[in-house]
Write an enzyme that holds these catalytic residues in place. Structure first.
Site, PDB file in Angstrom:
ATOM      1  N   ALA A  61       0.810  -1.223   0.000  1.00 50.38           N
ATOM      2  CA  ALA A  61       0.000   0.000   0.000  1.00 50.38           C
ATOM      3  C   ALA A  61       0.843   1.272   0.000  1.00 50.38           C
ATOM      4  O   ALA A  61       0.539   2.230   0.706  1.00 50.38           O
ATOM      5  CB  ALA A  61      -0.970  -0.001   1.189  1.00 50.38           C
ATOM      6  N   ILE A  62       1.897   1.274  -0.816  1.00 49.06           N
ATOM      7  CA  ILE A  62       2.777   2.438  -0.912  1.00 49.06           C
ATOM      8  C   ILE A  62       2.592   3.109  -2.268  1.00 49.06           C
ATOM      9  O   ILE A  62       2.555   2.439  -3.299  1.00 49.06           O
ATOM     10  CB  ILE A  62       4.251   2.033  -0.711  1.00 49.06           C
ATOM     11  CG1 ILE A  62       4.460   1.529   0.719  1.00 49.06           C
ATOM     12  CG2 ILE A  62       5.187   3.204  -0.997  1.00 49.06           C
ATOM     13  CD1 ILE A  62       5.855   0.984   0.972  1.00 49.06           C
ATOM     14  N   HIS A  64       4.560   4.962  -4.642  1.00 54.57           N
ATOM     15  CA  HIS A  64       5.991   5.120  -4.874  1.00 54.57           C
ATOM     16  C   HIS A  64       6.294   6.350  -5.735  1.00 54.57           C
ATOM     17  O   HIS A  64       5.543   6.679  -6.645  1.00 54.57           O
ATOM     18  CB  HIS A  64       6.547   3.895  -5.589  1.00 54.57           C
ATOM     19  CG  HIS A  64       6.441   2.625  -4.821  1.00 54.57           C
ATOM     20  ND1 HIS A  64       7.352   2.254  -3.867  1.00 54.57           N
ATOM     21  CD2 HIS A  64       5.521   1.622  -4.875  1.00 54.57           C
ATOM     22  CE1 HIS A  64       7.013   1.089  -3.359  1.00 54.57           C
ATOM     23  NE2 HIS A  64       5.904   0.680  -3.953  1.00 54.57           N
ATOM     24  N   VAL A 187     -12.501 -16.835 -18.076  1.00 59.61           N
ATOM     25  CA  VAL A 187     -12.269 -17.139 -19.487  1.00 59.61           C
ATOM     26  C   VAL A 187     -11.563 -18.492 -19.581  1.00 59.61           C
ATOM     27  O   VAL A 187     -10.483 -18.680 -19.007  1.00 59.61           O
ATOM     28  CB  VAL A 187     -11.430 -16.039 -20.172  1.00 59.61           C
ATOM     29  CG1 VAL A 187     -11.169 -16.415 -21.629  1.00 59.61           C
ATOM     30  CG2 VAL A 187     -12.148 -14.703 -20.087  1.00 59.61           C
ATOM     31  N   ARG A 325       3.130 -11.766  -5.983  1.00 60.00           N
ATOM     32  CA  ARG A 325       3.524 -10.842  -7.044  1.00 60.00           C
ATOM     33  C   ARG A 325       3.911 -11.639  -8.290  1.00 60.00           C
ATOM     34  O   ARG A 325       4.346 -12.784  -8.201  1.00 60.00           O
ATOM     35  CB  ARG A 325       4.708  -9.998  -6.582  1.00 60.00           C
ATOM     36  CG  ARG A 325       4.351  -8.991  -5.491  1.00 60.00           C
ATOM     37  CD  ARG A 325       5.584  -8.523  -4.736  1.00 60.00           C
ATOM     38  NE  ARG A 325       5.993  -9.513  -3.750  1.00 60.00           N
ATOM     39  CZ  ARG A 325       7.109  -9.426  -3.042  1.00 60.00           C
ATOM     40  NH1 ARG A 325       7.936  -8.413  -3.218  1.00 60.00           N
ATOM     41  NH2 ARG A 325       7.426 -10.356  -2.152  1.00 60.00           N
ATOM     42  N   ILE A 349       3.609  -7.022 -13.816  1.00 58.96           N
ATOM     43  CA  ILE A 349       3.378  -5.804 -13.033  1.00 58.96           C
ATOM     44  C   ILE A 349       3.600  -6.147 -11.567  1.00 58.96           C
ATOM     45  O   ILE A 349       2.817  -6.862 -10.948  1.00 58.96           O
ATOM     46  CB  ILE A 349       1.951  -5.265 -13.250  1.00 58.96           C
ATOM     47  CG1 ILE A 349       1.668  -5.126 -14.744  1.00 58.96           C
ATOM     48  CG2 ILE A 349       1.782  -3.940 -12.541  1.00 58.96           C
ATOM     49  CD1 ILE A 349       2.576  -4.176 -15.486  1.00 58.96           C
ATOM     50  N   SER A 351       5.162  -4.885  -7.504  1.00 58.14           N
ATOM     51  CA  SER A 351       4.579  -4.126  -6.397  1.00 58.14           C
ATOM     52  C   SER A 351       4.360  -2.655  -6.727  1.00 58.14           C
ATOM     53  O   SER A 351       3.593  -1.976  -6.049  1.00 58.14           O
ATOM     54  CB  SER A 351       5.472  -4.234  -5.153  1.00 58.14           C
ATOM     55  OG  SER A 351       6.775  -3.756  -5.430  1.00 58.14           O
ATOM     56  N   CYS A 414     -18.860  -1.675  14.101  1.00 58.63           N
ATOM     57  CA  CYS A 414     -17.525  -2.243  14.345  1.00 58.63           C
ATOM     58  C   CYS A 414     -16.754  -1.244  15.198  1.00 58.63           C
ATOM     59  O   CYS A 414     -16.296  -0.212  14.696  1.00 58.63           O
ATOM     60  CB  CYS A 414     -16.803  -2.501  13.018  1.00 58.63           C
ATOM     61  SG  CYS A 414     -15.072  -2.982  13.198  1.00 58.63           S
TER      62      CYS A 414
END
Length: 475
Positions: A61-62, A64, A187, A325, A349, A351, A414
């Site tokens: 979750a960076i 870049h 597919v 990945r 593709i 990180s 929550c």
């Protein structure tokens, strides 16, 4: 607009698409959104029951800057462009981003000697604001670092972002702008032809003039369906630990290791949700479904994390997860056009794909034109504003005006993550509603906190079942 999870696909002579994008991860959704800016008939096809359900949901979750990419590569260019595009898009649509910056910390003389070379590499990538920090400055910025930290390269501009909201924003805007989203639609075969290719799926046959392969881990398998064997995807597993929000004050930046001969190593990073991440591992596997964690992998992470930030190990781990990945044996993206097939492959593709997603989409649009697609004039996309999941921005439970208009946004369901009944209801009635409780968690954070749904699970499930009971498989 249409979102379908069950039922037959469109049929008949008028049902052919100009472009079918296969794979609704962050890359496929970004491509579909970009194509929706033109008067084209576009379908986004996904084997899973939700968007962003594969690699895109399990990363670091960076956002870049691309400072450390290999200069001159396609990845370096697209990450640099993507950082700018996604930063702007996040502000426009409400995707939470925190520009915390990064520090590459050197723990020995060999690593210290590597930092000037990394700064020069950043310069070649167009990132001109890095700075070398002395020990005292490093300690003042990160007082909880373990003993032995010598110096660091500061990288302003590195940020943390919500990957779940990003993928969903792209898909939502694509659907609202006319893209057909077919979920639960694997597919199984492709019959290439002129003027249309025929895609045989688990829900019927789709016809398309042009194809885009955005299948992530399965990009090589889809290539084989159209007769291409350009690369092989090796799933590289990254295991991560998620520490409770009480650990958030221990770290102020993304703490990156100095890359060595065995790779980039593990990092410690805050998240937009208020947690702290430790990871990832890097394990090449043969199984593209092996997203389980291992005792050995997690123990190794704790050992490395304890050297970087010793106090982190005193904090509670609220979750562990693993993402795969798509490694292809080449330190660059595998994006290529095949004009004779009217087909574009978007593979390898890694990180950085989240950051590069919008730039990848623009690049693919150009490659489709090389394959003979005339996209026509541009038109505005339907507006979209996403619900905020980030702690640095106003959350509904603290919004008095919103609660006055709708008391459900003041009713917390929550309590660990402070998610309200109104947020859950909004997710369940959204353009692309979740297919299950995990999808609901990615849209609201419900059940993602320290109790992992032990306290709120029954009520969240009841709300989900109440809203989905009569919805059926099509929206």
């Amino acid at each position: 607009m249409s979102v379908t999870r069950t039922g037959p696909l469109p049929a008949g002579p008028d049902a052919a698409y100009d472009v079918v994008v296969v794979g609704a991860g962050v890359i496929g959704c970004a491509i579909a959104r970009t194509l929706a800016r033109h008067p084209l008939r576009v379908a986004l096809v996904e084997a899973a029951d939700d968007v962003g359900d594969g690699t895109s949901k399990a990363n670091t979750a960076i956002l870049h800057t691309g400072f450390d990419a290999l200069p001159g590569t396609l990845e370096a260019r697209l990450v640099r462009e993507g950082h700018r595009l996604l930063s702007d898009y996040a502000r426009e649509t409400g995707i939470p981003v925190e520009p915390v910056g990064a520090l590459l910390v050197a723990w020995d003389e060999e690593q210290r000697a590597a930092l000037p070379r990394l700064a020069a590499k950043a310069e070649r990538n167009g990132h001109h604001s890095t700075a070398l920090l002395g020990t005292a400055e490093l300690r003042s910025r990160e007082p909880h670092l373990g003993p032995g930290a010598l110096t660091a390269l500061a990288v302003p501009g590195e940020s943390v972002i919500c990957p779940w909201t990003t993928t969903l924003a792209y898909a939502t805007q694509a659907v609202r702008s006319g893209v057909d989203l077919h979920l639960g639609c694997r597919v199984e075969a492709v019959r290439t032809g002129d003027p249309h290719h025929r895609l045989v799926t688990t829900r019927g046959v789709l016809r398309a003039r042009h194809l885009v392969n955005a299948c992530g881990l399965h990009a090589d398998s889809f290539d084989a369906l159209v007769g291409r064997e350009d690369f092989t995807v090796t799933p590289r597993r990254g295991q991560l630990l998620v520490f409770d929000t009480f650990a958030r004050d221990l770290v102020r930046h993304i703490l990156l290791p100095v890359p060595g001969p065995l790779g980039k190593g593990v990092l410690i990073a805050p998240t937009v949700y208020g947690n702290v991440l430790l990871g990832p591992t890097a394990e090449d596997l043969a199984d593209k479904t092996a997203t389980g964690t291992t005792a050995e992998g997690l123990a190794g992470l704790r050992e490395q994390g304890g050297r970087i930030l010793p106090a982190l190990l005193d904090e509670e781990v609220t979750a562990v997860y693993a993402g795969l990945r798509a490694a292809t044996g080449q330190e660059d993206y595998r994006i290529a056009a095949h004009p004779g097939l009217r087909y574009v492959t978007v593979g390898g593709i890694r990180s950085t794909g989240l950051t590069a997603s919008l730039a990848v989409a623009e690049h693919v649009r150009g490659l489709l034109a090389d394959c003979g697609l005339d996209p026509g004039p541009e038109r505005p996309l339907a507006p979209v504003r996403m619900p905020n999941l980030g702690e640095a921005f106003p959350r509904p439970y603290r919004n008095a005006a919103l609660i006055a208009r709708d008391p459900d946004f003041g009713t917390v369901v929550c309590h660990c993550e402070r998610v309200t009944r109104g947020e859950i209801r909004a997710a369940l009635t959204s353009t692309i509603p979740p297919a299950g409780l995990d999808g609901l968690r990615r849209r609201t954070r419900a059940r993602a906190g320290r109790c992992q749904g032990h306290s709120c699970g029954a009520e969240v499930r009841a709300l989900f079942e109440e809203h989905t009971e009569h919805r059926g498989g099509t929206r």
